[in-house]
Design a protein around this motif. Structure first.
Motif, PDB file in Angstrom:
ATOM      1  N   LEU A  60       0.826  -1.212   0.000  1.00  0.00           N
ATOM      2  CA  LEU A  60       0.000   0.000   0.000  1.00  0.00           C
ATOM      3  C   LEU A  60       0.856   1.256   0.000  1.00  0.00           C
ATOM      4  N   ASP A  61       1.977   1.227   0.699  1.00  0.00           N
ATOM      5  CA  ASP A  61       2.902   2.358   0.662  1.00  0.00           C
ATOM      6  C   ASP A  61       3.412   2.575  -0.760  1.00  0.00           C
ATOM      7  N   ARG A  62       3.680   1.484  -1.448  1.00  0.00           N
ATOM      8  CA  ARG A  62       4.157   1.542  -2.825  1.00  0.00           C
ATOM      9  C   ARG A  62       3.097   2.162  -3.725  1.00  0.00           C
ATOM     10  N   CYS A  63       1.851   1.783  -3.523  1.00  0.00           N
ATOM     11  CA  CYS A  63       0.758   2.334  -4.335  1.00  0.00           C
ATOM     12  C   CYS A  63       0.594   3.825  -4.079  1.00  0.00           C
ATOM     13  N   ARG A  64       0.643   4.208  -2.808  1.00  0.00           N
ATOM     14  CA  ARG A  64       0.501   5.632  -2.481  1.00  0.00           C
ATOM     15  C   ARG A  64       1.615   6.444  -3.121  1.00  0.00           C
ATOM     16  N   TRP A  65       2.839   5.912  -3.061  1.00  0.00           N
ATOM     17  CA  TRP A  65       3.976   6.627  -3.655  1.00  0.00           C
ATOM     18  C   TRP A  65       3.777   6.762  -5.157  1.00  0.00           C
ATOM     19  N   ALA A  66       3.324   5.699  -5.802  1.00  0.00           N
ATOM     20  CA  ALA A  66       3.115   5.735  -7.245  1.00  0.00           C
ATOM     21  C   ALA A  66       2.078   6.785  -7.620  1.00  0.00           C
ATOM     22  N   LEU A  67       0.986   6.839  -6.865  1.00  0.00           N
ATOM     23  CA  LEU A  67      -0.070   7.804  -7.161  1.00  0.00           C
ATOM     24  C   LEU A  67       0.393   9.236  -6.910  1.00  0.00           C
ATOM     25  N   GLU A  68       1.128   9.429  -5.819  1.00  0.00           N
ATOM     26  CA  GLU A  68       1.628  10.782  -5.519  1.00  0.00           C
ATOM     27  C   GLU A  68       2.614  11.241  -6.577  1.00  0.00           C
ATOM     28  N   THR A  69       3.474  10.326  -7.034  1.00  0.00           N
ATOM     29  CA  THR A  69       4.462  10.669  -8.061  1.00  0.00           C
ATOM     30  C   THR A  69       3.779  10.991  -9.380  1.00  0.00           C
ATOM     31  N   HIS A  71       0.783  12.144  -9.657  1.00  0.00           N
ATOM     32  CA  HIS A  71       0.077  13.409  -9.461  1.00  0.00           C
ATOM     33  C   HIS A  71       1.001  14.603  -9.673  1.00  0.00           C
ATOM     34  N   SER A  72       2.300  14.396  -9.479  1.00  0.00           N
ATOM     35  CA  SER A  72       3.262  15.482  -9.688  1.00  0.00           C
ATOM     36  C   SER A  72       3.588  15.678 -11.168  1.00  0.00           C
ATOM     37  N   GLY A  73       3.039  14.815 -12.024  1.00  0.00           N
ATOM     38  CA  GLY A  73       3.212  15.003 -13.450  1.00  0.00           C
ATOM     39  C   GLY A  73       4.115  13.990 -14.128  1.00  0.00           C
ATOM     40  N   ARG A  74       4.587  12.997 -13.391  1.00  0.00           N
ATOM     41  CA  ARG A  74       5.488  12.000 -13.966  1.00  0.00           C
ATOM     42  C   ARG A  74       4.725  10.694 -14.225  1.00  0.00           C
ATOM     43  N   THR A  75       5.048  10.032 -15.304  1.00  0.00           N
ATOM     44  CA  THR A  75       4.397   8.765 -15.643  1.00  0.00           C
ATOM     45  C   THR A  75       5.075   7.625 -14.901  1.00  0.00           C
ATOM     46  N   VAL A  76       4.262   6.809 -14.215  1.00  0.00           N
ATOM     47  CA  VAL A  76       4.790   5.753 -13.342  1.00  0.00           C
ATOM     48  C   VAL A  76       4.309   4.387 -13.834  1.00  0.00           C
ATOM     49  N   ALA A  77       5.190   3.401 -13.762  1.00  0.00           N
ATOM     50  CA  ALA A  77       4.808   2.010 -13.997  1.00  0.00           C
ATOM     51  C   ALA A  77       5.011   1.245 -12.691  1.00  0.00           C
ATOM     52  N   LEU A  78       3.924   0.726 -12.147  1.00  0.00           N
ATOM     53  CA  LEU A  78       3.967  -0.110 -10.949  1.00  0.00           C
ATOM     54  C   LEU A  78       4.038  -1.550 -11.424  1.00  0.00           C
ATOM     55  N   VAL A  79       5.168  -2.209 -11.215  1.00  0.00           N
ATOM     56  CA  VAL A  79       5.383  -3.525 -11.801  1.00  0.00           C
ATOM     57  C   VAL A  79       5.150  -4.644 -10.784  1.00  0.00           C
ATOM     58  N   CYS A  80       4.723  -5.775 -11.300  1.00  0.00           N
ATOM     59  CA  CYS A  80       4.572  -6.980 -10.489  1.00  0.00           C
ATOM     60  C   CYS A  80       4.777  -8.170 -11.414  1.00  0.00           C
ATOM     61  N   SER A  81       4.877  -9.353 -10.857  1.00  0.00           N
ATOM     62  CA  SER A  81       5.108 -10.528 -11.690  1.00  0.00           C
ATOM     63  C   SER A  81       3.792 -11.044 -12.258  1.00  0.00           C
ATOM     64  N   GLY A  82       3.880 -11.912 -13.254  1.00  0.00           N
ATOM     65  CA  GLY A  82       2.690 -12.511 -13.835  1.00  0.00           C
ATOM     66  C   GLY A  82       1.782 -11.483 -14.479  1.00  0.00           C
ATOM     67  N   ASP A  83       0.493 -11.613 -14.248  1.00  0.00           N
ATOM     68  CA  ASP A  83      -0.502 -10.663 -14.735  1.00  0.00           C
ATOM     69  C   ASP A  83      -0.916  -9.776 -13.569  1.00  0.00           C
ATOM     70  N   ALA A  84      -0.991  -8.483 -13.809  1.00  0.00           N
ATOM     71  CA  ALA A  84      -1.288  -7.531 -12.739  1.00  0.00           C
ATOM     72  C   ALA A  84      -2.644  -7.761 -12.093  1.00  0.00           C
ATOM     73  N   GLY A  85      -3.545  -8.420 -12.817  1.00  0.00           N
ATOM     74  CA  GLY A  85      -4.882  -8.650 -12.295  1.00  0.00           C
ATOM     75  C   GLY A  85      -5.068  -9.994 -11.625  1.00  0.00           C
ATOM     76  N   VAL A  86      -4.017 -10.817 -11.569  1.00  0.00           N
ATOM     77  CA  VAL A  86      -4.084 -12.135 -10.927  1.00  0.00           C
ATOM     78  C   VAL A  86      -3.074 -12.155  -9.790  1.00  0.00           C
ATOM     79  N   TYR A  87      -3.534 -11.976  -8.570  1.00  0.00           N
ATOM     80  CA  TYR A  87      -2.659 -11.852  -7.401  1.00  0.00           C
ATOM     81  C   TYR A  87      -1.613 -10.760  -7.621  1.00  0.00           C
ATOM     82  N   GLY A  88      -1.968  -9.744  -8.393  1.00  0.00           N
ATOM     83  CA  GLY A  88      -1.041  -8.659  -8.695  1.00  0.00           C
ATOM     84  C   GLY A  88      -1.460  -7.363  -8.023  1.00  0.00           C
ATOM     85  N   MET A  89      -0.957  -6.252  -8.571  1.00  0.00           N
ATOM     86  CA  MET A  89      -1.145  -4.953  -7.934  1.00  0.00           C
ATOM     87  C   MET A  89      -2.256  -4.123  -8.570  1.00  0.00           C
TER      88      MET A  89
END
Length: 236
Positions: A60-69, A71-89
């Motif tokens: 959750l800290d990682r998600c908050r950081w990604a959203l805040e970053t 929001h500052s105008g930078r494009t963020v990729a939050l990565v995880c293994s496999g498919d992001a929608g199957v036990y992912g982020m």
């Protein structure tokens, strides 16, 4: 400029398994964030990008950081293994992020073994960090009674080394036969990949770790030329 956070599934790890959409998101992103193990998989291909890592239990800290970053105008990729929608982020960011589909371990590992999921199957995680073990037990029992093929994620860890053995006993108690064909794939699509075909009885005594995906067949699953195969029902 709109806030952009891509949730990118890396597939099993090797770049050849990335979808075009996932690759495009990684290239577009200015910052990549995620669990250190997954960032290390892509860092050699994008050494010029900025990276932000947090450890296990800090999702959750990682998600908050990604959203805040973002929001500052930078494009963020939050990565995880496999498919992001199957036990992912994807779920923590579903309302604000665009998910990029990729290849979940159940499918990529299945291809390594042969065709273990060619008929009706379910995917279960043995991690009780977010799901109570009592619920996992009920799902295991239901899958066994329905004779589903199964792909099992998070089968063991240092804190719960006996969970796979406990799961096997639940399956046996609810209808799975001891000689049910099973398979293990470790480090799917990565260096050191290994695979093994064994029976459900043998699986109970086999050590595994968090980098292993476990496959459990149905009553028709067979070993054919060393491969784990679940027939669709066509007459050959």
């Amino acid at each position: 400029m709109a806030d952009i956070v891509y949730v990118v599934g890396l597939g099993p790890g090797d770049p050849q398994f990335l979808t075009a959409q996932a690759q495009s998101a990684l290239e577009e992103a200015e910052v990549l964030c995620g669990y250190p193990v997954y960032l290390d998989l892509v860092r050699p291909y994008y050494p010029e990008k900025e990276y932000y890592a947090t450890g296990m239990t800090k999702e959750l800290d990682r998600c908050r950081w990604a959203l805040e970053t973002a929001h500052s105008g930078r494009t963020v990729a939050l990565v995880c293994s496999g498919d992001a929608g199957v036990y992912g982020m994807a779920s923590p960011l579903l309302e604000l992020a665009e998910g990029c589909p990729d290849v979940t371990a159940a499918l990529s590992g299945g291809a390594v073994l042969g065709a273990p999921l060619a008929h009706d199957f379910c995917v279960l995680s043995l991690s009780d960090r977010l799901t109570p073990w009592e619920v996992i037990e009920k799902r295991l029992a239901a899958a066994a009674m329905g004779d589903f093929c199964m792909a099992v994620y998070n089968p063991s860890s240092k804190g719960r080394p006996d969970y796979l053995a406990r799961a096997v006993r639940i399956l046996l108690q609810n209808g799975k036969a001891p000689d049910t064909v099973c398979g293990l794939v470790r480090n799917i699509g990565r260096e050191g990949q290994s695979a093994q075909v064994l029976t459900l009885a043998q699986l109970e005594q086999t050590p595994v770790d968090m980098f292993t995906t476990v496959y459990i067949g149905n009553r028709n699953t067979r070993v054919l030329q060393g491969r784990m195969v679940t027939p669709r029902g066509y007459r050959v």
